[in-house]
Design a protein around this motif. Sequence first.
Motif, PDB file in Angstrom:
ATOM      1  N   VAL A  32      56.687 100.895  65.774  1.00 49.91           N
ATOM      2  CA  VAL A  32      55.982 101.647  66.816  1.00 49.91           C
ATOM      3  C   VAL A  32      56.020 100.825  68.101  1.00 49.91           C
ATOM      4  O   VAL A  32      56.282  99.619  68.076  1.00 49.91           O
ATOM      5  CB  VAL A  32      54.504 101.936  66.436  1.00 49.91           C
ATOM      6  N   LEU A  33      55.763 101.480  69.212  1.00 49.25           N
ATOM      7  CA  LEU A  33      55.674 100.796  70.492  1.00 49.25           C
ATOM      8  C   LEU A  33      54.674  99.647  70.391  1.00 49.25           C
ATOM      9  O   LEU A  33      53.611  99.795  69.794  1.00 49.25           O
ATOM     10  CB  LEU A  33      55.224 101.793  71.557  1.00 49.25           C
ATOM     11  N   CYS A  34      55.020  98.490  70.939  1.00 51.74           N
ATOM     12  CA  CYS A  34      54.182  97.270  70.928  1.00 51.74           C
ATOM     13  C   CYS A  34      54.185  96.548  69.583  1.00 51.74           C
ATOM     14  O   CYS A  34      53.480  95.560  69.412  1.00 51.74           O
ATOM     15  CB  CYS A  34      52.730  97.561  71.325  1.00 51.74           C
ATOM     16  N   ARG A  35      54.987  96.999  68.626  1.00 50.83           N
ATOM     17  CA  ARG A  35      55.008  96.441  67.268  1.00 50.83           C
ATOM     18  C   ARG A  35      53.672  96.719  66.568  1.00 50.83           C
ATOM     19  O   ARG A  35      52.883  97.537  67.016  1.00 50.83           O
ATOM     20  CB  ARG A  35      55.320  94.940  67.303  1.00 50.83           C
ATOM     21  N   SER A  36      53.407  96.057  65.467  1.00 53.97           N
ATOM     22  CA  SER A  36      52.206  96.338  64.686  1.00 53.97           C
ATOM     23  C   SER A  36      50.980  95.649  65.289  1.00 53.97           C
ATOM     24  O   SER A  36      51.104  94.672  66.039  1.00 53.97           O
ATOM     25  CB  SER A  36      52.381  95.861  63.236  1.00 53.97           C
ATOM     26  N   TRP A  37      49.803  96.155  64.914  1.00 52.25           N
ATOM     27  CA  TRP A  37      48.548  95.512  65.330  1.00 52.25           C
ATOM     28  C   TRP A  37      48.538  94.058  64.884  1.00 52.25           C
ATOM     29  O   TRP A  37      48.141  93.164  65.641  1.00 52.25           O
ATOM     30  CB  TRP A  37      47.366  96.272  64.722  1.00 52.25           C
ATOM     31  N   ALA A  38      48.958  93.808  63.643  1.00 51.35           N
ATOM     32  CA  ALA A  38      48.935  92.452  63.098  1.00 51.35           C
ATOM     33  C   ALA A  38      49.831  91.517  63.904  1.00 51.35           C
ATOM     34  O   ALA A  38      49.443  90.379  64.211  1.00 51.35           O
ATOM     35  CB  ALA A  38      49.364  92.467  61.633  1.00 51.35           C
ATOM     36  N   GLN A  39      51.024  91.977  64.249  1.00 50.33           N
ATOM     37  CA  GLN A  39      51.933  91.141  65.038  1.00 50.33           C
ATOM     38  C   GLN A  39      51.338  90.845  66.410  1.00 50.33           C
ATOM     39  O   GLN A  39      51.401  89.711  66.900  1.00 50.33           O
ATOM     40  CB  GLN A  39      53.289  91.844  65.176  1.00 50.33           C
ATOM     41  N   TRP A  40      50.767  91.874  67.032  1.00 49.55           N
ATOM     42  CA  TRP A  40      50.201  91.694  68.377  1.00 49.55           C
ATOM     43  C   TRP A  40      49.033  90.719  68.343  1.00 49.55           C
ATOM     44  O   TRP A  40      48.968  89.785  69.153  1.00 49.55           O
ATOM     45  CB  TRP A  40      49.743  93.041  68.934  1.00 49.55           C
ATOM     46  N   ILE A  41      48.112  90.896  67.424  1.00 50.32           N
ATOM     47  CA  ILE A  41      46.908  90.065  67.376  1.00 50.32           C
ATOM     48  C   ILE A  41      47.269  88.625  67.021  1.00 50.32           C
ATOM     49  O   ILE A  41      46.640  87.667  67.506  1.00 50.32           O
ATOM     50  CB  ILE A  41      45.870  90.662  66.388  1.00 50.32           C
ATOM     51  N   GLN A  42      48.301  88.439  66.197  1.00 47.62           N
ATOM     52  CA  GLN A  42      48.730  87.085  65.842  1.00 47.62           C
ATOM     53  C   GLN A  42      49.349  86.364  67.041  1.00 47.62           C
ATOM     54  O   GLN A  42      49.133  85.156  67.215  1.00 47.62           O
ATOM     55  CB  GLN A  42      49.717  87.137  64.674  1.00 47.62           C
ATOM     56  N   GLU A  43      50.109  87.074  67.860  1.00 44.61           N
ATOM     57  CA  GLU A  43      50.702  86.455  69.048  1.00 44.61           C
ATOM     58  C   GLU A  43      49.616  85.905  69.973  1.00 44.61           C
ATOM     59  O   GLU A  43      49.721  84.792  70.486  1.00 44.61           O
ATOM     60  CB  GLU A  43      51.570  87.466  69.798  1.00 44.61           C
ATOM     61  N   TRP A  44      48.566  86.693  70.194  1.00 47.11           N
ATOM     62  CA  TRP A  44      47.483  86.236  71.076  1.00 47.11           C
ATOM     63  C   TRP A  44      46.634  85.168  70.397  1.00 47.11           C
ATOM     64  O   TRP A  44      46.103  84.266  71.063  1.00 47.11           O
ATOM     65  CB  TRP A  44      46.645  87.424  71.542  1.00 47.11           C
ATOM     66  N   ASN A  45      46.522  85.212  69.074  1.00 48.65           N
ATOM     67  CA  ASN A  45      45.792  84.181  68.355  1.00 48.65           C
ATOM     68  C   ASN A  45      46.497  82.832  68.473  1.00 48.65           C
ATOM     69  O   ASN A  45      45.860  81.786  68.678  1.00 48.65           O
ATOM     70  CB  ASN A  45      45.642  84.580  66.887  1.00 48.65           C
ATOM     71  N   ILE A  46      47.814  82.859  68.343  1.00 52.74           N
ATOM     72  CA  ILE A  46      48.608  81.631  68.494  1.00 52.74           C
ATOM     73  C   ILE A  46      48.448  81.077  69.911  1.00 52.74           C
ATOM     74  O   ILE A  46      48.269  79.863  70.109  1.00 52.74           O
ATOM     75  CB  ILE A  46      50.091  81.905  68.178  1.00 52.74           C
ATOM     76  N   PHE A  47      48.501  81.959  70.907  1.00 55.35           N
ATOM     77  CA  PHE A  47      48.336  81.511  72.294  1.00 55.35           C
ATOM     78  C   PHE A  47      46.990  80.824  72.491  1.00 55.35           C
ATOM     79  O   PHE A  47      46.905  79.759  73.104  1.00 55.35           O
ATOM     80  CB  PHE A  47      48.455  82.700  73.258  1.00 55.35           C
ATOM     81  N   LYS A  48      45.937  81.431  71.953  1.00 55.55           N
ATOM     82  CA  LYS A  48      44.598  80.852  72.123  1.00 55.55           C
ATOM     83  C   LYS A  48      44.495  79.486  71.452  1.00 55.55           C
ATOM     84  O   LYS A  48      43.897  78.551  72.005  1.00 55.55           O
ATOM     85  CB  LYS A  48      43.539  81.804  71.576  1.00 55.55           C
ATOM     86  N   LYS A  49      45.083  79.354  70.264  1.00 61.07           N
ATOM     87  CA  LYS A  49      45.040  78.070  69.556  1.00 61.07           C
ATOM     88  C   LYS A  49      45.824  76.993  70.303  1.00 61.07           C
ATOM     89  O   LYS A  49      45.410  75.828  70.340  1.00 61.07           O
ATOM     90  CB  LYS A  49      45.596  78.242  68.142  1.00 61.07           C
ATOM     91  N   GLU A  50      46.949  77.400  70.876  1.00 61.82           N
ATOM     92  CA  GLU A  50      47.789  76.424  71.573  1.00 61.82           C
ATOM     93  C   GLU A  50      47.289  76.127  72.980  1.00 61.82           C
ATOM     94  O   GLU A  50      47.699  75.120  73.584  1.00 61.82           O
ATOM     95  CB  GLU A  50      49.232  76.934  71.630  1.00 61.82           C
ATOM     96  N   ASN A  51      46.421  76.981  73.509  1.00 63.11           N
ATOM     97  CA  ASN A  51      45.885  76.813  74.869  1.00 63.11           C
ATOM     98  C   ASN A  51      44.363  76.977  74.836  1.00 63.11           C
ATOM     99  O   ASN A  51      43.814  77.899  75.437  1.00 63.11           O
ATOM    100  CB  ASN A  51      46.512  77.841  75.815  1.00 63.11           C
ATOM    101  N   PRO A  52      43.672  76.075  74.135  1.00 65.50           N
ATOM    102  CA  PRO A  52      42.225  76.245  73.932  1.00 65.50           C
ATOM    103  C   PRO A  52      41.405  76.225  75.214  1.00 65.50           C
ATOM    104  O   PRO A  52      40.272  76.733  75.234  1.00 65.50           O
ATOM    105  CB  PRO A  52      41.852  75.070  73.021  1.00 65.50           C
ATOM    106  N   ASP A  53      41.951  75.656  76.278  1.00 71.00           N
ATOM    107  CA  ASP A  53      41.208  75.568  77.538  1.00 71.00           C
ATOM    108  C   ASP A  53      41.519  76.713  78.502  1.00 71.00           C
ATOM    109  O   ASP A  53      40.957  76.771  79.595  1.00 71.00           O
ATOM    110  CB  ASP A  53      41.505  74.227  78.233  1.00 71.00           C
ATOM    111  N   TYR A  54      42.424  77.613  78.101  1.00 74.30           N
ATOM    112  CA  TYR A  54      42.743  78.733  78.993  1.00 74.30           C
ATOM    113  C   TYR A  54      41.531  79.665  79.078  1.00 74.30           C
ATOM    114  O   TYR A  54      40.902  79.972  78.062  1.00 74.30           O
ATOM    115  CB  TYR A  54      43.968  79.506  78.494  1.00 74.30           C
ATOM    116  N   PRO A  55      41.191  80.151  80.284  1.00 80.05           N
ATOM    117  CA  PRO A  55      40.029  81.042  80.429  1.00 80.05           C
ATOM    118  C   PRO A  55      40.293  82.434  79.846  1.00 80.05           C
ATOM    119  O   PRO A  55      40.768  83.332  80.530  1.00 80.05           O
ATOM    120  CB  PRO A  55      39.815  81.094  81.943  1.00 80.05           C
ATOM    121  N   LEU A  56      40.003  82.576  78.566  1.00 82.52           N
ATOM    122  CA  LEU A  56      40.245  83.818  77.840  1.00 82.52           C
ATOM    123  C   LEU A  56      38.994  84.185  77.055  1.00 82.52           C
ATOM    124  O   LEU A  56      38.488  83.372  76.276  1.00 82.52           O
ATOM    125  CB  LEU A  56      41.446  83.659  76.906  1.00 82.52           C
ATOM    126  N   LEU A  57      38.497  85.373  77.283  1.00 83.68           N
ATOM    127  CA  LEU A  57      37.329  85.884  76.562  1.00 83.68           C
ATOM    128  C   LEU A  57      37.779  86.924  75.559  1.00 83.68           C
ATOM    129  O   LEU A  57      38.440  87.901  75.922  1.00 83.68           O
ATOM    130  CB  LEU A  57      36.328  86.513  77.540  1.00 83.68           C
TER     131      LEU A  57
END
Length: 301
Positions: A169-194
């Motif tokens: 589907v467009l944007c790939r699966s929910w799981a793939q999308w949420i994992q990409e942003w989870n990885i970003f948050k873990k690798e960039n813990p100081d980024y201003p993300l709520l």
Amino acid sequence: MKPLLKDNGEPFTEVLEYDGYLFPNMLGCQQDIDVAEYLASIDELGFEGDEMCIVSYPRSGTHWTYEICNMIKTGRSDFTDTLMPMLEYSPREHLKTAQATNRIYSSHMYPKHMPKQFMAKRCKIIQVYRNPKDVAVSLFNFSKKVTHQYSTGDMGFSEYLRHYRSGNVLCRSWAQWIQEWNIFKKENPDYPLLQIAYEDMKKDLKESVQRISDFLCLNSTPQLIEDIADKCEFNVMAAHKNSNIPQNMELITDIKNTHVFYGKGGVGEWKNHFTVAENEAFDKDMETILPELSLNITYEL
């Protein structure tokens, strides 16, 4: 251009496949555009650090959160009656309008596809997420109202759910999308993300509005917080939106009397669509994913 196929082999939509993601087939409302060139072009908008972006998987509360953020930033509890600017969907002039006004963008992209200058300037990001079962139902219902790339034609829910789970589907699966942003948050813990949950907004909107205001460091008055929570209570907001349809809505739907981006907005609607077997299979998919996320995934209130 990549066709996404039904179980019978017939295409139900076309997308642009690039760098592990499925983009809409008309980036920025333009046909036959190269994805890499388009992503470079939105980076050229120029970001100064005071911009923000609401990121989400589709049908997770993006438009709802946009209304709240706009009210907080403008200091007035007034609705917007135009379509929300999206980095990968909106025409260039709409993105420039956002740049010149409230400086709020939105996107369904992975973090690696966000404008490089936006990220380098550490512009604030609000990630709104919703339980994946209700997202599946909301996306399916949305697909029956639109004429653009989210459309699924005569496909039934059970077939759609299989495509959604597999990422076809467009944007790939929910799981793939949420994992990409989870990885970003873990690798960039100081980024201003709520990170904020759709279900938490449904449960206590005033608290969620306050959290967003605090994150944006805008010192909203208690009265403004109260007014925004009252105006953006989902049914109140949806009633306003359905009485004030944006003029350019015909770009995505033939429906004239309903704002297609605002559905029921409930929590637990999945129980009216998933069979027992489908629910068990979906839970099995999530067994290894959810523990890694550290997110509050709520399937019913």
